[in-house]
Design a protein around this motif. Structure first.
Motif, PDB file in Angstrom:
ATOM      1  N   GLN A   1       0.841  -1.183   0.000  1.00 22.00           N
ATOM      2  CA  GLN A   1       0.000   0.000   0.000  1.00 22.00           C
ATOM      3  C   GLN A   1       0.883   1.242   0.000  1.00 22.00           C
ATOM      4  OE1 GLN A   1      -0.059  -2.048   3.044  1.00 22.00           O
ATOM      5  NE2 GLN A   1       1.714  -0.809   3.545  1.00 22.00           N
ATOM      6  N   SER A   2       0.290   2.386  -0.213  1.00 29.14           N
ATOM      7  CA  SER A   2       1.050   3.635  -0.190  1.00 29.14           C
ATOM      8  C   SER A   2       1.657   3.837   1.202  1.00 29.14           C
ATOM      9  CB  SER A   2       0.144   4.819  -0.544  1.00 29.14           C
ATOM     10  OG  SER A   2      -0.359   4.685  -1.858  1.00 29.14           O
ATOM     11  N   VAL A   3       2.869   4.379   1.225  1.00 22.84           N
ATOM     12  CA  VAL A   3       3.505   4.655   2.508  1.00 22.84           C
ATOM     13  C   VAL A   3       2.920   5.936   3.099  1.00 22.84           C
ATOM     14  CG1 VAL A   3       5.637   3.457   1.939  1.00 22.84           C
ATOM     15  CG2 VAL A   3       5.377   5.869   1.316  1.00 22.84           C
ATOM     16  N   TRP A   4       3.294   6.216   4.345  1.00 20.28           N
ATOM     17  CA  TRP A   4       2.715   7.351   5.062  1.00 20.28           C
ATOM     18  C   TRP A   4       3.012   8.685   4.361  1.00 20.28           C
ATOM     19  CZ3 TRP A   4       6.679   4.314   7.181  1.00 20.28           C
ATOM     20  CH2 TRP A   4       7.956   4.891   7.145  1.00 20.28           C
ATOM     21  N   ASN A   5       2.017   9.487   4.227  1.00 21.62           N
ATOM     22  CA  ASN A   5       2.087  10.904   3.877  1.00 21.62           C
ATOM     23  C   ASN A   5       3.316  11.323   3.071  1.00 21.62           C
ATOM     24  OD1 ASN A   5       1.591  13.674   3.840  1.00 21.62           O
ATOM     25  ND2 ASN A   5       0.612  13.586   5.845  1.00 21.62           N
ATOM     26  N   ASP A   6       3.399  10.866   1.818  1.00 22.12           N
ATOM     27  CA  ASP A   6       4.471  11.246   0.896  1.00 22.12           C
ATOM     28  C   ASP A   6       5.866  10.850   1.389  1.00 22.12           C
ATOM     29  OD1 ASP A   6       5.286  12.329  -1.571  1.00 22.12           O
ATOM     30  OD2 ASP A   6       5.869  14.212  -0.609  1.00 22.12           O
ATOM     31  N   GLY A   7       5.947   9.820   2.208  1.00 25.31           N
ATOM     32  CA  GLY A   7       7.257   9.338   2.637  1.00 25.31           C
ATOM     33  C   GLY A   7       8.033  10.329   3.478  1.00 25.31           C
ATOM     34  N   THR A   8       7.335  11.090   4.310  1.00 27.40           N
ATOM     35  CA  THR A   8       7.989  12.035   5.215  1.00 27.40           C
ATOM     36  C   THR A   8       9.065  11.326   6.047  1.00 27.40           C
ATOM     37  OG1 THR A   8       6.022  13.433   5.361  1.00 27.40           O
ATOM     38  CG2 THR A   8       7.560  13.568   7.189  1.00 27.40           C
ATOM     39  N   LEU A   9      10.207  11.983   6.239  1.00 28.79           N
ATOM     40  CA  LEU A   9      11.289  11.419   7.052  1.00 28.79           C
ATOM     41  C   LEU A   9      10.873  11.428   8.519  1.00 28.79           C
ATOM     42  CD1 LEU A   9      14.340  13.285   5.444  1.00 28.79           C
ATOM     43  CD2 LEU A   9      13.139  11.254   4.627  1.00 28.79           C
ATOM     44  N   ILE A  10      11.107  10.327   9.212  1.00 25.01           N
ATOM     45  CA  ILE A  10      10.653  10.181  10.595  1.00 25.01           C
ATOM     46  C   ILE A  10      11.844   9.976  11.521  1.00 25.01           C
ATOM     47  CG2 ILE A  10       9.358   8.696  12.183  1.00 25.01           C
ATOM     48  CD1 ILE A  10       7.410   8.108   9.922  1.00 25.01           C
ATOM     49  N   TRP A  11      11.824  10.673  12.658  1.00 20.80           N
ATOM     50  CA  TRP A  11      12.801  10.412  13.724  1.00 20.80           C
ATOM     51  C   TRP A  11      12.191  10.830  15.047  1.00 20.80           C
ATOM     52  CZ3 TRP A  11      16.343  14.444  15.833  1.00 20.80           C
ATOM     53  CH2 TRP A  11      15.978  15.734  15.415  1.00 20.80           C
ATOM     54  N   GLU A  12      12.822  10.415  16.155  1.00 22.84           N
ATOM     55  CA  GLU A  12      12.226  10.565  17.471  1.00 22.84           C
ATOM     56  C   GLU A  12      12.948  11.584  18.342  1.00 22.84           C
ATOM     57  OE1 GLU A  12      10.532   6.234  18.746  1.00 22.84           O
ATOM     58  OE2 GLU A  12      12.709   6.492  18.778  1.00 22.84           O
ATOM     59  N   ASP A  13      12.194  12.131  19.290  1.00 18.71           N
ATOM     60  CA  ASP A  13      12.742  13.009  20.320  1.00 18.71           C
ATOM     61  C   ASP A  13      13.332  12.146  21.429  1.00 18.71           C
ATOM     62  OD1 ASP A  13      13.344  15.146  21.979  1.00 18.71           O
ATOM     63  OD2 ASP A  13      11.316  15.290  22.787  1.00 18.71           O
ATOM     64  N   ALA A  14      14.484  11.547  21.134  1.00 24.98           N
ATOM     65  CA  ALA A  14      15.157  10.670  22.085  1.00 24.98           C
ATOM     66  C   ALA A  14      16.641  10.672  21.761  1.00 24.98           C
ATOM     67  CB  ALA A  14      14.608   9.246  22.004  1.00 24.98           C
ATOM     68  N   LYS A  15      17.471  10.332  22.751  1.00 25.40           N
ATOM     69  CA  LYS A  15      18.922  10.344  22.542  1.00 25.40           C
ATOM     70  C   LYS A  15      19.324   9.335  21.471  1.00 25.40           C
ATOM     71  CE  LYS A  15      23.341   9.928  24.959  1.00 25.40           C
ATOM     72  NZ  LYS A  15      23.908   8.868  24.118  1.00 25.40           N
ATOM     73  N   ASP A  16      18.949   8.089  21.637  1.00 25.52           N
ATOM     74  CA  ASP A  16      19.226   7.052  20.638  1.00 25.52           C
ATOM     75  C   ASP A  16      17.931   6.796  19.870  1.00 25.52           C
ATOM     76  OD1 ASP A  16      21.903   6.722  21.468  1.00 25.52           O
ATOM     77  OD2 ASP A  16      21.242   5.461  23.122  1.00 25.52           O
ATOM     78  N   TYR A  17      17.678   7.665  18.925  1.00 29.03           N
ATOM     79  CA  TYR A  17      16.347   7.688  18.317  1.00 29.03           C
ATOM     80  C   TYR A  17      16.193   6.670  17.181  1.00 29.03           C
ATOM     81  CZ  TYR A  17      18.966  10.941  15.269  1.00 29.03           C
ATOM     82  OH  TYR A  17      19.908  11.528  14.452  1.00 29.03           O
ATOM     83  N   LEU A  18      14.942   6.293  16.964  1.00 35.03           N
ATOM     84  CA  LEU A  18      14.554   5.505  15.805  1.00 35.03           C
ATOM     85  C   LEU A  18      14.388   6.460  14.629  1.00 35.03           C
ATOM     86  CD1 LEU A  18      13.613   2.464  15.294  1.00 35.03           C
ATOM     87  CD2 LEU A  18      11.300   3.406  15.343  1.00 35.03           C
ATOM     88  N   TYR A  19      14.759   6.024  13.421  1.00 37.32           N
ATOM     89  CA  TYR A  19      14.610   6.883  12.243  1.00 37.32           C
ATOM     90  C   TYR A  19      14.142   6.041  11.067  1.00 37.32           C
ATOM     91  CZ  TYR A  19      19.404   5.088  11.765  1.00 37.32           C
ATOM     92  OH  TYR A  19      20.513   4.274  11.719  1.00 37.32           O
TER      93      TYR A  19
END
Length: 364
Positions: free
Chosen positions: A221-239
């Motif tokens: 299926q289509s990925v989220w919202n035009d493939g916006t880059l994702i990362w977290e407000d955390a020291k060792d963040y998920l991206y």
């Protein structure tokens, strides 16, 4: 990028690389071209003052824009795409992210705060809140590196596959000794050797860390919202980001305790499973079958800022290290700063990025 900048300035450039260009950390990069840096603006402001922190953030935003313009000007085919970034709350509390948004608005940075409902409705992601911002990008890192290299060589730069083992500043020149006992004499030497720093460069804030990543099969299926880059407000963040083929690349699980290549790579299978589960929790509709998996090592700093500028006590030698999660963005900014230095110009950013700065932000 440094070679491209210096040849653009009309200088005679020699490039020394002990590996084939594009190997090492470049090939491992997930190539999320973010202007947001590893240290939140609110924390950086508390540590060094709002004006300095805002200056760094604005310079990083300008660097991403400058890189995109340079790629277009040179006609580099590297899949460069304009993207938004989504900075996610790492826990169930949105107050920290709301404060970060206020600091960014004060600095004149782009962004919009999304509460839990707007985030869920717009992205299908269930977190307390997020900040969505324009001005980011993604690209193929190896094609980008080769494009910059080809531009530099096209202006006369010479590339040697060799290892530089010693540097000696003598008068107005610097002698560089190679592993095969050849020598190169230059007016200026720039050290940009990734996470492996030669002994001549000493920093109390530099550290080395490893990260793991996976790429899924193309999503049905289509990925989220035009493939916006994702990362977290955390020291060792998920991206996470997407590819043109519809795959999801997700990385994280960073560790400063495991940096030797063999030990790092032995964990690829275990870390891949963890990342797949974290992807399922982040975006439940994802098809998490893994098609590619890998690991990489990178240099970072305690305060989230790079190490760029003259090497203390070594006249004519400059360095660019400690990029953290902003490798490509800070590479472009470092090339500009060092190019200007060699041309006789300066910038207040060189104080912020000084190689011999202390670790006053340690522990943040």
């Amino acid at each position: 990028m440094v070679a491209e900048r210096l040849t653009r300035q009309g200088l005679d450039v020699v490039i020394i690389d002990r590996e084939l260009p594009g190997r090492g950390s470049t090939a491992a990069s997930t190539s999320m071209l973010l202007w947001e840096i590893d240290q939140p603006l609110r924390h950086l402001s508390e540590a060094c003052g709002f004006e300095r922190a805002a200056r760094v953030y604005r310079a990083s935003l300008e660097a991403v824009a400058g890189l995109k313009s340079r790629v277009a000007e040179l006609g580099i085919v590297c899949g460069m795409r304009d993207k938004n970034s989504l900075y996610l709350a790492a826990n169930e509390i949105s107050a920290d992210l709301m404060e970060e948004h206020r600091w960014r608005m004060r600095a004149g940075l782009p962004g919009e705060f999304l509460d839990h409902g707007r985030l869920r409705d717009g992205f299908g992601i269930v977190r307390a809140a997020a900040i969505v911002s324009s001005g980011a990008a993604d690209a193929d890192p190896v094609q980008l590196a080769h494009g910059m290299l080809e531009a530099a060589i096209g202006r006369g730069a010479r590339l040697f596959e060799a290892e530089a083992v010693a540097f000696e500043a003598a008068g107005r020149m610097v002698n560089v000794r190679l592993g095969d006992n050849r020598e190169i004499e230059a007016r200026s030497v720039i050290l940009a050797t990734g996470y492996v720093m030669p002994d001549i460069v000493q920093s109390s804030v530099h550290a080395v860390s490893s990260s793991w990543a996976i790429a899924t099969v193309p999503q049905p299926q289509s990925v989220w919202n035009d493939g916006t880059l994702i990362w977290e407000d955390a020291k060792d963040y998920l991206y996470a980001r997407t590819t043109r083929a519809g795959r999801i690349i997700i990385g994280g699980e960073d560790s400063s305790a495991i940096i030797e290549p063999e030990a790092r790579d032995r964990l690829i299978s275990e870390k891949s499973g963890i990342l797949a589960r974290r992807l399922a929790a982040l975006w439940p509709v994802a098809k998490t079958d893994i098609e590619f998996r890998w690991a990489g090592t990178f240099g970072t700093t305690q305060d989230g800022l790079p190490l760029v500028g003259p090497v203390p006590g070594a006249k004519g030698i400059y360095a660019a290290y400690g990029y953290g999660g902003n490798g490509i963005t800070f590479s472009f900014l470092a090339a500009r700063l060092i190019g200007d230095l060699i041309a006789g110009k300066t910038s207040p950013l060189l104080h912020d990025f000084a190689i011999d700065r202390d670790g006053s932000m340690a522990g943040r």
